[in-house]
Design a protein around this motif. Sequence first.
Motif, PDB file in Angstrom:
ATOM      1  N   PRO A 168      16.555   8.044  -5.708  1.00  0.00           N
ATOM      2  CA  PRO A 168      16.718   7.233  -4.491  1.00  0.00           C
ATOM      3  C   PRO A 168      15.824   7.639  -3.315  1.00  0.00           C
ATOM      4  CG  PRO A 168      18.838   7.522  -5.514  1.00  0.00           C
ATOM      5  CD  PRO A 168      17.863   8.416  -6.270  1.00  0.00           C
ATOM      6  N   PRO A 169      15.639   8.942  -3.020  1.00  0.00           N
ATOM      7  CA  PRO A 169      14.721   9.274  -1.922  1.00  0.00           C
ATOM      8  C   PRO A 169      13.265   8.875  -2.213  1.00  0.00           C
ATOM      9  CG  PRO A 169      16.135  11.152  -2.432  1.00  0.00           C
ATOM     10  CD  PRO A 169      16.354  10.117  -3.495  1.00  0.00           C
ATOM     11  N   ILE A 170      12.875   8.896  -3.481  1.00  0.00           N
ATOM     12  CA  ILE A 170      11.517   8.468  -3.847  1.00  0.00           C
ATOM     13  C   ILE A 170      11.384   6.966  -3.632  1.00  0.00           C
ATOM     14  CG2 ILE A 170       9.850   8.255  -5.745  1.00  0.00           C
ATOM     15  CD1 ILE A 170      11.074  10.872  -6.882  1.00  0.00           C
ATOM     16  N   ASP A 229       0.828  -1.216   0.000  1.00  0.00           N
ATOM     17  CA  ASP A 229       0.000   0.000   0.000  1.00  0.00           C
ATOM     18  C   ASP A 229       0.860   1.262   0.000  1.00  0.00           C
ATOM     19  OD1 ASP A 229      -2.377  -1.449  -0.043  1.00  0.00           O
ATOM     20  OD2 ASP A 229      -2.501  -1.517   2.145  1.00  0.00           O
ATOM     21  N   ARG A 230       1.900   1.255   0.809  1.00  0.00           N
ATOM     22  CA  ARG A 230       2.837   2.394   0.845  1.00  0.00           C
ATOM     23  C   ARG A 230       3.499   2.581  -0.515  1.00  0.00           C
ATOM     24  NH1 ARG A 230       8.139   2.034   4.574  1.00  0.00           N
ATOM     25  NH2 ARG A 230       9.436   3.471   3.392  1.00  0.00           N
ATOM     26  N   PHE A 231       3.928   1.463  -1.122  1.00  0.00           N
ATOM     27  CA  PHE A 231       4.542   1.528  -2.446  1.00  0.00           C
ATOM     28  C   PHE A 231       3.591   2.164  -3.458  1.00  0.00           C
ATOM     29  CE2 PHE A 231       4.660  -0.334  -6.656  1.00  0.00           C
ATOM     30  CZ  PHE A 231       5.939   0.014  -7.068  1.00  0.00           C
ATOM     31  N   ILE A 232       2.348   1.676  -3.504  1.00  0.00           N
ATOM     32  CA  ILE A 232       1.378   2.180  -4.479  1.00  0.00           C
ATOM     33  C   ILE A 232       1.128   3.674  -4.281  1.00  0.00           C
ATOM     34  CG2 ILE A 232      -1.052   2.037  -5.197  1.00  0.00           C
ATOM     35  CD1 ILE A 232       0.755  -0.209  -6.309  1.00  0.00           C
ATOM     36  N   GLU A 233       1.046   4.118  -3.035  1.00  0.00           N
ATOM     37  CA  GLU A 233       0.823   5.538  -2.750  1.00  0.00           C
ATOM     38  C   GLU A 233       1.921   6.403  -3.368  1.00  0.00           C
ATOM     39  OE1 GLU A 233      -0.434   9.173  -1.671  1.00  0.00           O
ATOM     40  OE2 GLU A 233      -1.610   7.329  -1.537  1.00  0.00           O
ATOM     41  N   VAL A 234       3.164   6.014  -3.199  1.00  0.00           N
ATOM     42  CA  VAL A 234       4.290   6.804  -3.735  1.00  0.00           C
ATOM     43  C   VAL A 234       4.446   6.569  -5.236  1.00  0.00           C
ATOM     44  CG1 VAL A 234       6.782   7.214  -3.585  1.00  0.00           C
ATOM     45  CG2 VAL A 234       5.445   6.830  -1.495  1.00  0.00           C
ATOM     46  N   GLY A 290       6.406   9.074  -7.694  1.00  0.00           N
ATOM     47  CA  GLY A 290       7.097   8.208  -8.646  1.00  0.00           C
ATOM     48  C   GLY A 290       6.601   8.420 -10.065  1.00  0.00           C
ATOM     49  N   ALA A 291       5.292   8.556 -10.224  1.00  0.00           N
ATOM     50  CA  ALA A 291       4.707   8.765 -11.556  1.00  0.00           C
ATOM     51  C   ALA A 291       5.181  10.079 -12.163  1.00  0.00           C
ATOM     52  CB  ALA A 291       3.183   8.742 -11.478  1.00  0.00           C
ATOM     53  N   GLU A 292       5.239  11.120 -11.341  1.00  0.00           N
ATOM     54  CA  GLU A 292       5.713  12.417 -11.844  1.00  0.00           C
ATOM     55  C   GLU A 292       7.148  12.316 -12.349  1.00  0.00           C
ATOM     56  OE1 GLU A 292       5.216  15.084  -8.538  1.00  0.00           O
ATOM     57  OE2 GLU A 292       3.038  14.783  -8.507  1.00  0.00           O
ATOM     58  N   LYS A 293       8.005  11.646 -11.586  1.00  0.00           N
ATOM     59  CA  LYS A 293       9.416  11.522 -11.971  1.00  0.00           C
ATOM     60  C   LYS A 293       9.561  10.621 -13.200  1.00  0.00           C
ATOM     61  CE  LYS A 293      12.578  13.109 -10.281  1.00  0.00           C
ATOM     62  NZ  LYS A 293      13.381  14.293 -10.675  1.00  0.00           N
ATOM     63  N   GLY A 303       9.396   2.487   0.033  1.00  0.00           N
ATOM     64  CA  GLY A 303       9.690   1.264   0.773  1.00  0.00           C
ATOM     65  C   GLY A 303      10.347   0.166  -0.031  1.00  0.00           C
ATOM     66  N   HIS A 304      11.081   0.531  -1.078  1.00  0.00           N
ATOM     67  CA  HIS A 304      11.824  -0.484  -1.834  1.00  0.00           C
ATOM     68  C   HIS A 304      12.870  -1.122  -0.928  1.00  0.00           C
ATOM     69  CE1 HIS A 304      10.640   0.326  -6.101  1.00  0.00           C
ATOM     70  NE2 HIS A 304      10.226   1.447  -5.559  1.00  0.00           N
ATOM     71  N   LYS A 305      13.056  -2.431  -1.050  1.00  0.00           N
ATOM     72  CA  LYS A 305      14.074  -3.141  -0.281  1.00  0.00           C
ATOM     73  C   LYS A 305      15.416  -3.155  -0.995  1.00  0.00           C
ATOM     74  CE  LYS A 305      10.945  -6.219   2.209  1.00  0.00           C
ATOM     75  NZ  LYS A 305      10.586  -7.636   2.438  1.00  0.00           N
ATOM     76  N   GLY A 306      15.421  -2.741  -2.229  1.00  0.00           N
ATOM     77  CA  GLY A 306      16.624  -2.680  -3.054  1.00  0.00           C
ATOM     78  C   GLY A 306      16.297  -1.885  -4.300  1.00  0.00           C
ATOM     79  N   LYS A 307      17.210  -1.863  -5.244  1.00  0.00           N
ATOM     80  CA  LYS A 307      16.961  -1.140  -6.490  1.00  0.00           C
ATOM     81  C   LYS A 307      16.065  -1.968  -7.408  1.00  0.00           C
ATOM     82  CE  LYS A 307      21.235   1.477  -6.635  1.00  0.00           C
ATOM     83  NZ  LYS A 307      22.445   1.773  -7.417  1.00  0.00           N
TER      84      LYS A 307
END
Length: 90
Positions: free
Chosen positions: A67-69, A12-17, A22-25, A74-78
């Motif tokens: 990276p801050p996005i 849920d946190r991932f989808i929110e960002v 994330g979409a803007e970037k 809540g990414h666990k890695g790249k």
Amino acid sequence: MLLATTRVEDVDRFIEVFSTKGAEKRKLHGSKGSTVFRDPSEDDRLWAIFDWDAEGWKRFVSDPEVPPILQAAGHKGKPQAAMLIGEFEA
């Protein structure tokens, strides 16, 4: 088109960002849209299909503001792009 995978702390946190900052970037770097799937075997793994070219993806992943996005999402890695090995009819 591009396929990428990532692991996240909370979907849920991932989808929110992903759907906002994330979409803007991504749009800034040429992405025209995405479709996200949750892995059926691993609850924390997501797959995304992007309407995006490889050059735009490279610019996105090398952008110092990304990276801050990713951390906020809540990414666990790249995120990792999958290698295309072929295209087939039917």
